[in-house]
Write a protein that holds these residues in place. Sequence first.
Motif, PDB file in Angstrom:
ATOM      1  N   ALA A 156     -10.592   9.061  10.271  1.00 11.34           N
ATOM      2  CA  ALA A 156      -9.412   9.215  11.126  1.00 11.34           C
ATOM      3  C   ALA A 156      -8.160   8.699  10.416  1.00 11.34           C
ATOM      4  O   ALA A 156      -7.093   9.334  10.478  1.00 11.34           O
ATOM      5  N   ARG A 157      -8.274   7.582   9.736  1.00 13.41           N
ATOM      6  CA  ARG A 157      -7.136   7.000   9.026  1.00 13.41           C
ATOM      7  C   ARG A 157      -6.655   7.934   7.912  1.00 13.41           C
ATOM      8  O   ARG A 157      -5.444   8.142   7.753  1.00 13.41           O
ATOM      9  N   VAL A 158      -7.568   8.502   7.169  1.00 14.77           N
ATOM     10  CA  VAL A 158      -7.185   9.452   6.111  1.00 14.77           C
ATOM     11  C   VAL A 158      -6.554  10.695   6.728  1.00 14.77           C
ATOM     12  O   VAL A 158      -5.561  11.217   6.226  1.00 14.77           O
ATOM     13  N   LYS A 218      -2.955   9.994   7.603  1.00 14.50           N
ATOM     14  CA  LYS A 218      -2.098   9.987   6.417  1.00 14.50           C
ATOM     15  C   LYS A 218      -1.842  11.392   5.913  1.00 14.50           C
ATOM     16  O   LYS A 218      -0.720  11.729   5.517  1.00 14.50           O
ATOM     17  N   LEU A 219      -2.883  12.236   5.916  1.00 15.14           N
ATOM     18  CA  LEU A 219      -2.711  13.621   5.462  1.00 15.14           C
ATOM     19  C   LEU A 219      -1.777  14.406   6.371  1.00 15.14           C
ATOM     20  O   LEU A 219      -1.053  15.292   5.913  1.00 15.14           O
ATOM     21  N   ALA A 220      -1.774  14.088   7.664  1.00 16.72           N
ATOM     22  CA  ALA A 220      -0.904  14.788   8.609  1.00 16.72           C
ATOM     23  C   ALA A 220       0.571  14.537   8.308  1.00 16.72           C
ATOM     24  O   ALA A 220       1.430  15.354   8.658  1.00 16.72           O
ATOM     25  N   LEU A 221       0.882  13.431   7.652  1.00 18.10           N
ATOM     26  CA  LEU A 221       2.264  13.096   7.332  1.00 18.10           C
ATOM     27  C   LEU A 221       2.766  13.782   6.060  1.00 18.10           C
ATOM     28  O   LEU A 221       3.956  13.810   5.804  1.00 18.10           O
ATOM     29  N   LEU A 222       1.849  14.326   5.290  1.00 14.97           N
ATOM     30  CA  LEU A 222       2.212  14.963   4.029  1.00 14.97           C
ATOM     31  C   LEU A 222       2.347  16.472   4.193  1.00 14.97           C
ATOM     32  O   LEU A 222       1.819  17.048   5.144  1.00 14.97           O
TER      33      LEU A 222
END
Length: 111
Positions: free
Chosen positions: A87-89, A92-96
Motif C-alpha cells: 500500500a505504501r509503495v 508513492k507511485l500514485a504521486l508520480l
Amino acid sequence: MASTIRTYSRATQEALVLMGGQIKLARKQRKMSESDLAERIGIARSTLQMIEKGSAKAEIGLVFEAAHLVGVPLFVSEPSALAAQVARVGDKLALLPQSIRRPRTEVKDDF
C-alpha cells in the motif's frame, strides 16, 4: 530460435545465491526433502535444485513461493506486514507521473 545470453551484475548473482542458500538451509532445518518441498510448490525437483543453486533462470514467483513455504522472510520480517508495504509503495507511485518520456529538444538553461 536462438536464446539470448544475459549477463547479471555481481550483486545480482550474489543475491540469487544468497536467496537460494537461505531456502536450502531453511528446508534442511525443517527436515524437508527436496522432493517434499518441490511437491508443495508444484514443481519438479530439478527446478527446486536450480532455485537453491541461485539460478537466474528460475521464475521469481517460484523462488518467492519456496522462500515463503520454508519461512525465509521476504522484504519484511513478518509476512502480514507485506500488505502495508504494498500500500505504501502504491501511494508513492500514485504521486508520480504515469509514464516518463525523454525531452524531444534539449533545454537551454544558460542564463
